[in-house]
Design a protein around this motif. Structure first.
Motif, PDB file in Angstrom:
ATOM      1  N   MET A   1       0.848  -1.174   0.000  1.00  0.00           N
ATOM      2  CA  MET A   1       0.000   0.000   0.000  1.00  0.00           C
ATOM      3  C   MET A   1       0.901   1.248   0.000  1.00  0.00           C
ATOM      4  SD  MET A   1      -2.897   1.312   2.751  1.00  0.00           S
ATOM      5  CE  MET A   1      -3.286  -0.331   3.193  1.00  0.00           C
ATOM      6  N   THR A   2       0.626   2.167  -0.893  1.00  0.00           N
ATOM      7  CA  THR A   2       1.390   3.408  -0.994  1.00  0.00           C
ATOM      8  C   THR A   2       0.920   4.384   0.084  1.00  0.00           C
ATOM      9  OG1 THR A   2       1.580   3.119  -3.381  1.00  0.00           O
ATOM     10  CG2 THR A   2       1.980   5.313  -2.531  1.00  0.00           C
ATOM     11  N   PRO A   3       1.853   4.944   0.858  1.00  0.00           N
ATOM     12  CA  PRO A   3       1.455   5.937   1.857  1.00  0.00           C
ATOM     13  C   PRO A   3       0.787   7.140   1.176  1.00  0.00           C
ATOM     14  CG  PRO A   3       3.705   5.204   2.238  1.00  0.00           C
ATOM     15  CD  PRO A   3       3.284   4.653   0.910  1.00  0.00           C
TER      16      PRO A   3
ATOM     17  N   LEU B   1      -0.140  11.325  -3.052  1.00  0.00           N
ATOM     18  CA  LEU B   1      -0.466  12.696  -3.427  1.00  0.00           C
ATOM     19  C   LEU B   1       0.606  13.269  -4.348  1.00  0.00           C
ATOM     20  CD1 LEU B   1      -2.258  15.195  -3.193  1.00  0.00           C
ATOM     21  CD2 LEU B   1      -0.961  15.818  -1.142  1.00  0.00           C
ATOM     22  N   LEU B   2       1.860  13.064  -3.988  1.00  0.00           N
ATOM     23  CA  LEU B   2       2.947  13.553  -4.841  1.00  0.00           C
ATOM     24  C   LEU B   2       2.861  12.946  -6.235  1.00  0.00           C
ATOM     25  CD1 LEU B   2       5.950  13.500  -2.349  1.00  0.00           C
ATOM     26  CD2 LEU B   2       4.949  15.524  -3.428  1.00  0.00           C
ATOM     27  N   GLU B   3       2.606  11.633  -6.304  1.00  0.00           N
ATOM     28  CA  GLU B   3       2.508  10.968  -7.599  1.00  0.00           C
ATOM     29  C   GLU B   3       1.313  11.493  -8.398  1.00  0.00           C
ATOM     30  OE1 GLU B   3       2.541   6.863  -6.406  1.00  0.00           O
ATOM     31  OE2 GLU B   3       4.742   6.817  -6.338  1.00  0.00           O
ATOM     32  N   LYS B   4       0.180  11.754  -7.720  1.00  0.00           N
ATOM     33  CA  LYS B   4      -0.997  12.323  -8.395  1.00  0.00           C
ATOM     34  C   LYS B   4      -0.690  13.699  -8.973  1.00  0.00           C
ATOM     35  CE  LYS B   4      -5.591  10.898  -6.878  1.00  0.00           C
ATOM     36  NZ  LYS B   4      -6.019  10.370  -8.105  1.00  0.00           N
TER      37      LYS B   4
ATOM     38  N   ALA C   1       7.835  10.555  -6.775  1.00  0.00           N
ATOM     39  CA  ALA C   1       8.021  10.403  -5.328  1.00  0.00           C
ATOM     40  C   ALA C   1       8.983   9.274  -4.990  1.00  0.00           C
ATOM     41  CB  ALA C   1       6.678  10.167  -4.650  1.00  0.00           C
ATOM     42  N   GLN C   2       9.030   8.257  -5.828  1.00  0.00           N
ATOM     43  CA  GLN C   2       9.934   7.129  -5.556  1.00  0.00           C
ATOM     44  C   GLN C   2      11.396   7.553  -5.666  1.00  0.00           C
ATOM     45  OE1 GLN C   2       8.561   4.487  -4.255  1.00  0.00           O
ATOM     46  NE2 GLN C   2       6.537   5.331  -4.685  1.00  0.00           N
ATOM     47  N   GLY C   3      11.655   8.627  -6.375  1.00  0.00           N
ATOM     48  CA  GLY C   3      13.022   9.126  -6.509  1.00  0.00           C
ATOM     49  C   GLY C   3      13.419  10.101  -5.422  1.00  0.00           C
TER      50      GLY C   3
ATOM     51  N   GLN D   1      18.687   2.954   6.399  1.00  0.00           N
ATOM     52  CA  GLN D   1      17.247   3.023   6.183  1.00  0.00           C
ATOM     53  C   GLN D   1      16.968   3.979   5.028  1.00  0.00           C
ATOM     54  OE1 GLN D   1      14.986   1.137   8.000  1.00  0.00           O
ATOM     55  NE2 GLN D   1      16.846   0.264   8.845  1.00  0.00           N
ATOM     56  N   VAL D   2      16.126   3.555   4.099  1.00  0.00           N
ATOM     57  CA  VAL D   2      15.723   4.423   3.000  1.00  0.00           C
ATOM     58  C   VAL D   2      14.589   5.326   3.496  1.00  0.00           C
ATOM     59  CG1 VAL D   2      14.779   4.521   0.666  1.00  0.00           C
ATOM     60  CG2 VAL D   2      16.395   2.710   1.280  1.00  0.00           C
ATOM     61  N   VAL D   3      14.777   6.630   3.338  1.00  0.00           N
ATOM     62  CA  VAL D   3      13.818   7.615   3.821  1.00  0.00           C
ATOM     63  C   VAL D   3      13.297   8.409   2.622  1.00  0.00           C
ATOM     64  CG1 VAL D   3      13.494   9.620   5.325  1.00  0.00           C
ATOM     65  CG2 VAL D   3      15.088   7.801   5.996  1.00  0.00           C
TER      66      VAL D   3
END
Length: 120
Positions: A1-3, A8-11, A16-18, A26-28
Motif C-alpha cells: 500500500m502506498t502511503p 499525493l505527490l505521484e498524483k 516520489a519514488q526518486g 534506512q531508506v527515507v
C-alpha cells in the motif's frame, strides 16, 4: 500500500519514488515526509487561529479537534482522492498508530500554544 503523502505527490506528477535518501541503512522518502510535515504545520496553524477565536476548540487540549481532522483526512478526503484506503480497510495497527500519533501531536501543539501565550 502506498502511503498517502507519496500517493499525493505521484498524483501531482512528481517522481516520489526518486525522493529518497539513506540514513543509518534506512531508506527515507523526504518527499513524503515533507508533505506530511507541511500538512501538520498547516493544520496546527489553523488550530491556533481557531483557538484564538473559539475556546471550545481547545477542549481537552485540542484532542477532539485532532481526532476530527485525522478522521476527516484518513476517513474521507484521502479515500475520495484515491490515495488512501476506506476506513474499514485501514489495518488495526494503522488506526491505533493514527489515533495515538494524533493525540500526542495535538497535545503538543496545545502545550506549545499555551506556553507561547504565557510569554506574550
Amino acid at each position: 500500500m502506498t502511503p498517502p503523502p507519496i500517493g499525493l505527490l505521484e498524483k501531482m506528477g512528481f517522481d516520489a519514488q526518486g525522493m529518497v535518501y539513506t540514513f543509518s541503512d534506512q531508506v527515507v522518502n523526504w518527499g513524503g515526509n515533507g508533505v506530511h510535515l507541511l500538512f501538520s504545520v498547516v493544520i496546527a496553524v489553523v488550530y491556533c487561529l481557531l483557538a484564538s477565536r473559539c475556546d471550545k476548540v481547545t477542549m481537552w487540549f485540542g484532542l477532539p479537534f485532532g481526532w476530527v481532522m485525522a478522521f476527516g483526512a484518513h476517513g474521507m478526503v484521502l479515500p475520495l482522492m484515491g490515495i488512501g484506503p476506506m476506513v474499514w480497510n485501514i489495518p488495526l495497527d494503522g488506526a491505533i498508530s493514527e489515533v495515538v500519533g494524533t493525540t500526542i501531536w495535538m497535545w503538543t501543539i496545545e502545550c506549545v500554544r499555551r506556553q507561547m501565550l504565557c510569554k506574550a
